[in-house]
Design a protein around this motif. Sequence first.
Motif, PDB file in Angstrom:
ATOM      1  N   VAL A 144      61.480  43.763  35.569  1.00 41.85           N
ATOM      2  CA  VAL A 144      61.218  42.417  35.054  1.00 41.85           C
ATOM      3  C   VAL A 144      59.710  42.196  35.007  1.00 41.85           C
ATOM      4  CG1 VAL A 144      61.560  39.944  35.436  1.00 41.85           C
ATOM      5  CG2 VAL A 144      63.418  41.562  35.927  1.00 41.85           C
ATOM      6  N   VAL A 145      59.041  42.620  36.056  1.00 41.78           N
ATOM      7  CA  VAL A 145      57.572  42.619  36.099  1.00 41.78           C
ATOM      8  C   VAL A 145      57.126  43.993  36.568  1.00 41.78           C
ATOM      9  CG1 VAL A 145      55.496  41.593  37.104  1.00 41.78           C
ATOM     10  CG2 VAL A 145      57.506  40.157  36.650  1.00 41.78           C
ATOM     11  N   ALA A 201      56.050  34.244  44.067  1.00 42.89           N
ATOM     12  CA  ALA A 201      56.952  33.179  44.499  1.00 42.89           C
ATOM     13  C   ALA A 201      58.268  33.165  43.726  1.00 42.89           C
ATOM     14  CB  ALA A 201      56.266  31.823  44.363  1.00 42.89           C
ATOM     15  N   SER A 202      58.383  33.950  42.684  1.00 43.81           N
ATOM     16  CA  SER A 202      59.607  33.988  41.882  1.00 43.81           C
ATOM     17  C   SER A 202      60.650  34.861  42.564  1.00 43.81           C
ATOM     18  CB  SER A 202      59.312  34.532  40.491  1.00 43.81           C
ATOM     19  OG  SER A 202      59.079  35.936  40.548  1.00 43.81           O
ATOM     20  N   GLU A 203      61.826  34.945  41.938  1.00 38.70           N
ATOM     21  CA  GLU A 203      62.895  35.811  42.428  1.00 38.70           C
ATOM     22  C   GLU A 203      63.006  37.075  41.580  1.00 38.70           C
ATOM     23  OE1 GLU A 203      64.991  35.291  45.263  1.00 38.70           O
ATOM     24  OE2 GLU A 203      63.247  34.014  45.566  1.00 38.70           O
ATOM     25  N   ALA A 204      62.050  37.288  40.692  1.00 37.49           N
ATOM     26  CA  ALA A 204      62.113  38.418  39.762  1.00 37.49           C
ATOM     27  C   ALA A 204      62.006  39.751  40.498  1.00 37.49           C
ATOM     28  CB  ALA A 204      60.988  38.309  38.732  1.00 37.49           C
ATOM     29  N   SER A 205      62.784  40.722  40.026  1.00 34.01           N
ATOM     30  CA  SER A 205      62.617  42.090  40.513  1.00 34.01           C
ATOM     31  C   SER A 205      61.278  42.623  40.011  1.00 34.01           C
ATOM     32  CB  SER A 205      63.754  42.982  40.012  1.00 34.01           C
ATOM     33  OG  SER A 205      64.993  42.526  40.501  1.00 34.01           O
ATOM     34  N   VAL A 206      60.645  43.468  40.823  1.00 34.42           N
ATOM     35  CA  VAL A 206      59.321  43.981  40.489  1.00 34.42           C
ATOM     36  C   VAL A 206      59.317  45.492  40.625  1.00 34.42           C
ATOM     37  CG1 VAL A 206      56.854  43.919  41.043  1.00 34.42           C
ATOM     38  CG2 VAL A 206      58.256  41.855  41.341  1.00 34.42           C
ATOM     39  N   LEU A 207      58.805  46.171  39.603  1.00 32.07           N
ATOM     40  CA  LEU A 207      58.624  47.620  39.649  1.00 32.07           C
ATOM     41  C   LEU A 207      57.142  47.903  39.835  1.00 32.07           C
ATOM     42  CD1 LEU A 207      59.841  50.468  39.388  1.00 32.07           C
ATOM     43  CD2 LEU A 207      59.443  50.305  36.912  1.00 32.07           C
ATOM     44  N   ILE A 208      56.803  48.591  40.912  1.00 33.10           N
ATOM     45  CA  ILE A 208      55.413  48.903  41.235  1.00 33.10           C
ATOM     46  C   ILE A 208      55.200  50.384  40.959  1.00 33.10           C
ATOM     47  CG2 ILE A 208      53.628  48.853  43.022  1.00 33.10           C
ATOM     48  CD1 ILE A 208      55.390  46.750  44.468  1.00 33.10           C
ATOM     49  N   THR A 209      54.303  50.705  40.042  1.00 36.18           N
ATOM     50  CA  THR A 209      54.103  52.088  39.620  1.00 36.18           C
ATOM     51  C   THR A 209      52.671  52.535  39.869  1.00 36.18           C
ATOM     52  OG1 THR A 209      53.641  51.369  37.353  1.00 36.18           O
ATOM     53  CG2 THR A 209      55.913  51.954  37.877  1.00 36.18           C
ATOM     54  N   GLY A 210      52.485  53.835  39.887  1.00 36.96           N
ATOM     55  CA  GLY A 210      51.160  54.406  40.099  1.00 36.96           C
ATOM     56  C   GLY A 210      51.283  55.776  40.725  1.00 36.96           C
ATOM     57  N   ARG A 214      54.444  44.983  50.187  1.00 35.64           N
ATOM     58  CA  ARG A 214      54.360  44.095  51.349  1.00 35.64           C
ATOM     59  C   ARG A 214      53.528  42.857  51.021  1.00 35.64           C
ATOM     60  NH1 ARG A 214      56.295  46.360  56.036  1.00 35.64           N
ATOM     61  NH2 ARG A 214      56.767  48.589  55.929  1.00 35.64           N
ATOM     62  N   TYR A 215      52.514  43.033  50.189  1.00 32.47           N
ATOM     63  CA  TYR A 215      51.684  41.891  49.776  1.00 32.47           C
ATOM     64  C   TYR A 215      52.527  40.886  48.991  1.00 32.47           C
ATOM     65  CZ  TYR A 215      47.912  39.341  47.415  1.00 32.47           C
ATOM     66  OH  TYR A 215      47.091  38.358  46.937  1.00 32.47           O
ATOM     67  N   VAL A 216      53.344  41.378  48.052  1.00 27.20           N
ATOM     68  CA  VAL A 216      54.201  40.493  47.263  1.00 27.20           C
ATOM     69  C   VAL A 216      55.168  39.750  48.185  1.00 27.20           C
ATOM     70  CG1 VAL A 216      56.039  40.419  45.526  1.00 27.20           C
ATOM     71  CG2 VAL A 216      54.004  41.824  45.131  1.00 27.20           C
ATOM     72  N   HIS A 217      55.753  40.473  49.150  1.00 26.20           N
ATOM     73  CA  HIS A 217      56.685  39.825  50.077  1.00 26.20           C
ATOM     74  C   HIS A 217      55.996  38.731  50.885  1.00 26.20           C
ATOM     75  CE1 HIS A 217      59.786  39.257  53.100  1.00 26.20           C
ATOM     76  NE2 HIS A 217      58.906  39.537  54.039  1.00 26.20           N
ATOM     77  N   LYS A 218      54.814  39.014  51.405  1.00 23.39           N
ATOM     78  CA  LYS A 218      54.104  38.031  52.227  1.00 23.39           C
ATOM     79  C   LYS A 218      53.695  36.799  51.436  1.00 23.39           C
ATOM     80  CE  LYS A 218      52.358  41.445  55.543  1.00 23.39           C
ATOM     81  NZ  LYS A 218      51.177  42.201  56.018  1.00 23.39           N
ATOM     82  N   LYS A 219      53.525  36.956  50.119  1.00 25.01           N
ATOM     83  CA  LYS A 219      53.157  35.834  49.256  1.00 25.01           C
ATOM     84  C   LYS A 219      54.383  35.091  48.718  1.00 25.01           C
ATOM     85  CE  LYS A 219      48.548  36.132  48.799  1.00 25.01           C
ATOM     86  NZ  LYS A 219      47.598  35.001  48.822  1.00 25.01           N
ATOM     87  N   SER A 220      55.566  35.614  48.989  1.00 24.47           N
ATOM     88  CA  SER A 220      56.785  35.050  48.416  1.00 24.47           C
ATOM     89  C   SER A 220      57.359  33.952  49.306  1.00 24.47           C
ATOM     90  CB  SER A 220      57.832  36.149  48.230  1.00 24.47           C
ATOM     91  OG  SER A 220      58.403  36.513  49.480  1.00 24.47           O
ATOM     92  N   LEU A 250      48.106  39.225  38.971  1.00 21.82           N
ATOM     93  CA  LEU A 250      49.470  39.200  38.436  1.00 21.82           C
ATOM     94  C   LEU A 250      50.483  39.109  39.564  1.00 21.82           C
ATOM     95  CD1 LEU A 250      51.502  39.404  36.130  1.00 21.82           C
ATOM     96  CD2 LEU A 250      51.226  41.902  36.193  1.00 21.82           C
ATOM     97  N   ALA A 251      50.241  39.857  40.647  1.00 25.94           N
ATOM     98  CA  ALA A 251      51.129  39.798  41.804  1.00 25.94           C
ATOM     99  C   ALA A 251      51.176  38.387  42.376  1.00 25.94           C
ATOM    100  CB  ALA A 251      50.673  40.796  42.866  1.00 25.94           C
ATOM    101  N   ASP A 252      50.033  37.724  42.461  1.00 26.50           N
ATOM    102  CA  ASP A 252      49.981  36.354  42.959  1.00 26.50           C
ATOM    103  C   ASP A 252      50.805  35.412  42.081  1.00 26.50           C
ATOM    104  OD1 ASP A 252      48.341  37.042  45.081  1.00 26.50           O
ATOM    105  OD2 ASP A 252      46.486  36.513  44.032  1.00 26.50           O
TER     106      ASP A 252
END
Length: 458
Positions: A280-281, A136-145, A156-162, A130-132
Amino acid sequence: MMIGNLGGQLSVASKIAFDRGAKVTHFDTVEQALSALRAGRGADLIMAEYRLDLESLVIALDMERISVPVVACGVEADARGAAQAIKAGAREFIPLPPDPDMIAAVLEAVADDDRPMIASDEAMMRVVQLADQIAASEASVLITGESGVGKEVMARYVHKKSRRSTAPFISVNCAAIPENLLESELFGHEKGAFTGAVARRIGKFEEADGGTLLLDEISEMDARLQAKLLRAIQEREIDRVGGNKPIKVNIRILATSNRDLAQAVRDGIFREDLLYRLNVVNLRIPPLRDRIKDALTMAEYFVEKYSLANGFQKKILSDDAKVRISSHTWPGNVRELENAMHRAVLLSPDNVIGPDAIRQPDGLAPVAASTAALSATGNPVVDAATQSAQSVSQSMVGRTVADVEQGLILETLDHCLGNRTHAANILGISIRTLRNKLKAYSEAGIDVPAPGEIREAG
């Protein structure tokens, strides 16, 4: 960031830090360093020569609402000099010439950007996929856990793939910075905005311009700042503290939380409109107990890492040690696992790490398998299942982890007469995870007992 001139010793420390993956800037004076910080050249750590006016540096950082720890260092410093540096406000004192392991330890305490994304378990691979898809989008992302599952690693993974991967990645821990400092940390301030604001200061929003801003543990942000943050996200512009002119920013927002933000909204401590803007995601990272394959892969990674860091020949985990790792619930998640593997590297007498080396922080008690860690419940069915599961663990050696897991789950379910809730509690996994595994077993043609039943002998 390093401040001072120590006849080359600080340069040696800089090179060690650089070789360990840190970005290093060097200034001769405190004022030069403060000017860089005000201009938005952020730092996770300041390493300063202990003979400098550290007290004035710490006071200036506090008065100008710049949140960054200071570590003192020095050549041939006596105990009195080190104590004075700590009294002046330094967090630690490091003697020079520098020890590479000590520099590495300091860097690890303030940074977490060198962790690889490890995902071999199906539960985690779904999150990575899902992160992949959305990176590449501009969507805001909430990472929970839960705490310690690796939310910043995912960010950091999302940023490096963006598409912003070559631009700055700036992280702000909203829980670690006091409320009166956080506003300036995020939005900056103008000269004279408050007592101590002797110069304009660029905040993290402007520092991250063109890149990604991570708001770590955003659930801890004060309600007033939540309103200002919402406007910044909506309008793509900010107001410095004391400023009268909005400043356009081009950033992508990522946020993390170990709390249920929907519940925080119901409790009235988090803005619903802000949650919608951030979420958003949603990337929900499963706890380590629900991704055993990842636990084993990470354990091997940490063993190799700390073998190298401590100057040992590469150590390996024995089969019994792997069973111990896969059967522990790891309530502290990846953070607990990493610390346990570091201890295991130090405590194992040879190059093969056995289960006895995987111990609690006191170095004495071994980490417990999930079944062994449970005390008597008073329910004869549950207690019998616990005892049975413990006996099963004695015959695990020589079997694959998947086979051991399947056998343990089905044997525990048998003794719970098919009761999924009791079995999940004993196994230390969620009821959802148990049901998913049982479904997979059934689809593979394996006999799974229904509630109130046990499997037929055969």
